[in-house]
Write an enzyme that holds these catalytic residues in place. Structure first.
Site, short mmCIF file in Angstrom:
data_model
loop_
_atom_site.label_atom_id
_atom_site.label_comp_id
_atom_site.label_asym_id
_atom_site.label_seq_id
_atom_site.Cartn_x
_atom_site.Cartn_y
_atom_site.Cartn_z
N GLY A 7 0.85 -1.19 0.00
CA GLY A 7 0.00 0.00 0.00
C GLY A 7 0.87 1.23 0.00
O GLY A 7 1.36 1.67 1.04
N ALA A 10 0.16 7.72 1.05
CA ALA A 10 0.99 8.69 1.78
C ALA A 10 1.84 8.00 2.87
O ALA A 10 3.06 8.19 2.95
CB ALA A 10 0.10 9.76 2.40
N GLY A 12 2.61 4.71 3.35
CA GLY A 12 3.56 3.71 2.85
C GLY A 12 4.75 4.36 2.15
O GLY A 12 5.91 3.97 2.37
N ASN A 102 -5.55 3.03 10.12
CA ASN A 102 -6.48 3.68 11.04
C ASN A 102 -7.49 2.71 11.62
O ASN A 102 -7.85 1.74 10.97
CB ASN A 102 -7.29 4.75 10.29
CG ASN A 102 -6.65 6.13 10.38
OD1 ASN A 102 -6.02 6.46 11.38
ND2 ASN A 102 -6.82 6.91 9.34
N LYS A 184 -6.45 7.20 19.70
CA LYS A 184 -6.50 7.84 18.39
C LYS A 184 -7.96 7.98 17.92
O LYS A 184 -8.33 8.95 17.28
CB LYS A 184 -5.66 7.08 17.36
CG LYS A 184 -5.34 7.96 16.16
CD LYS A 184 -4.33 7.44 15.19
CE LYS A 184 -4.18 8.44 14.04
NZ LYS A 184 -3.61 7.88 12.84
N ASN A 192 -12.81 13.17 12.05
CA ASN A 192 -13.00 12.61 10.71
C ASN A 192 -14.50 12.49 10.42
O ASN A 192 -14.95 12.80 9.32
CB ASN A 192 -12.35 11.22 10.61
CG ASN A 192 -10.85 11.28 10.38
OD1 ASN A 192 -10.37 11.44 9.27
ND2 ASN A 192 -10.07 11.17 11.43
N SER A 255 -8.17 12.86 7.10
CA SER A 255 -7.98 11.95 5.96
C SER A 255 -9.31 11.43 5.40
O SER A 255 -9.48 11.33 4.19
CB SER A 255 -7.07 10.79 6.35
OG SER A 255 -7.67 10.02 7.38
N GLU A 267 -13.00 4.93 5.40
CA GLU A 267 -12.83 3.78 6.31
C GLU A 267 -13.93 3.72 7.38
O GLU A 267 -13.66 3.79 8.58
CB GLU A 267 -11.44 3.88 6.96
CG GLU A 267 -10.31 3.71 5.95
CD GLU A 267 -8.95 4.10 6.50
OE1 GLU A 267 -8.05 3.25 6.48
OE2 GLU A 267 -8.80 5.25 6.96
#
Lengths: 302, 302
Positions: A7, A10, A12, A102, A184, A192, A255, A267
């Site tokens: 993956g 950003a 990776g 995440n 987190k 998000n 994100s 996600e």
């Protein structure tokens, strides 16, 4: 050490480039950026300068890479279903796997796929954007917290902390991975989530609106209550600390909000669905998260 | 009887046309549809045929209409602030005022503006769309419930019920106006709200999604708990009855969803803000409605 990056978005691209720059053998598994990276290499842009790796080992097929010492999983959690097909050529008996994704459920998935391997999770507190194919821009170097999926692998996790530290990343050992994941989530769930549900807004809009900011607090309280019911401890004032931190970010684009406005999968399950299910199993009511999740599930259908 | 219609959208056009057709003197106060109505009159289209009023009394200024026996307020609640300037030329000592608007707070506002006049509220359970200037389409004739803002005006409310009935509208006398307003909110809060928050979807999407349907139920339970705390009674099974009713509507577009997707103001305060504030004042927690309201307030900003 031979490191496979699964993956190359950003996260990776960024950590893979830093690890290669520190002398590790890094193989990037890529799809969309493959041709560009083959031609021009990988570029990391930050406020302090640019790192350009002109010679990179990039591949579109895991079988071309072969068995690695460490596999770093940095795809979006929405694509997790590809892992059972993609990972096997990379994973031998001794291969360690580290998820830098995440939400909840990623390390458990890897443990299910590879029950005999050591699995680790890393939480990246960083501001990164992939601004063009094979180009990643860093706005805030931040830090990474790495911990073991199983407590007995703490010493091995510390070796990964050393690996990242040597590559110039501020890295912390985290004995309790799940605690950090929930911490987190205390930020990711409200910011998000509301950034997407409120129509694709930046964080300053959320903390600047009395009612949205109050809902952010309410969501954080629900996440903390769930995490506490699961045995994790939070310090006093954690909610207000997050609000203050977020006010300092000014107009930040979380994100999930970027994914949403750019039409990519969000996600939803890893960030909102899985915490809700774990809280429900622990008997904790999350009426606000339920509402947010139901709305997100609908508006993020593609 | 001289009747002034303030706000000639779907509701105002429809009931005004039926009242004129039944022999009442009706004056329509209009803005956007004025020129069209002057030229071609007002048209009501329904499954059973068409009613065309070629001669209509339409006006852009309340002062041209003068004092009425009855003023029907059918503007969007989002425009309520214009009423204190628009209504005075229409209202004499004996003028009755009837609000046919959505949500809470409209009859109270009229009572504040005209404390010596008789104020009534009507809840329209009907499917109407204004499909072109001065053209309204009826998909389901439904019914109207009319009640007094003050209990002592019950007899006068019955006269309005008779007036509407004579115009061919199935009309009920409702001694407890607020109870009916809360009952209508049990439907409007979840279905108008989720239809907007979920991106502009029809009701079949809400009842067809397990999580959105569960949130609709949760919102209904919060509204009923608030209404009960305020002294209103609901029959057993009211929530499931609403779900069943809504399944029967197939792909219905709630009025707020139409306003939202067409870029018009949405009645956020009347439908979600005011019930929330009344519930809070009564000490009832509404965590789901709070979340929905905060999101709607943001995405409905124009």
């Amino acid at each position: 050490m031979k490191i496979g990056i699964v993956g190359s978005g950003a996260i990776g691209l960024y950590y893979g480039a830093l690890l290669q720059n520190a002398g590790q053998e890094v193989a990037f598994l890529m799809r969309s950026d493959l041709e560009k990276a083959k031609k021009t290499g990988i570029r990391v842009v930050s406020g302090t300068g640019e790192l350009h790796l002109s010679e990179v080992q990039v591949s579109g097929e895991a079988s071309e890479i072969g068995i690695c010492d460490l596999v770093i999983v940095s795809i979006k959690a929405t694509a997790n279903s590809i892992l059972e097909n993609v990972l096997p050529p990379l994973v031998g008996q001794e291969t360690k796997l580290l998820t830098l994704q995440n939400g909840l459920g990623n390390d458990r998935l890897l443990a299910e796929l590879f029950p005999r391997n050591q699995i680790f999770g890393g939480l990246c507190f960083v501001c990164l954007n992939r601004t063009a194919p094979a180009v990643v821009e860093n706005f805030m170097p931040g830090s990474v917290s790495i911990g073991p999926e199983k407590a007995e692998n703490g010493e091995a996790a510390k070796e990964l902390v050393a690996l990242f530290s040597e590559a110039g990343v501020k890295t912390r050992f985290e004995p309790n991975l799940q605690l950090v994941q929930w911490k987190k989530l205390v930020w990711n769930v409200p910011f998000n989530g509301l950034a997407v549900a409120a129509g694709g807004v930046t964080t300053d809009v959320i903390v600047g609106s009395e009612s949205l900011c109050e809902e952010a607090r309410g969501l954080m309280r629900e996440i903390i209550a769930a995490a506490e019911a699961l045995g994790f401890e939070f310090q006093e004032g954690f909610v207000e600390y997050q609000i203050k931190l977020t006010r300092g970010m000014t107009a930040y684009r979380p994100s999930s909000m970027i994914d949403y406005v750019e039409g990519r999968p969000v996600e939803v399950e890893a960030i909102w669905g899985e915490p809700l299910r774990q809280a429900e199993a622990a008997g904790v009511a999350m009426p606000k998260l339920e509402m947010l999740y139901a709305i997100l599930k609908q508006i993020c259908r593609r």
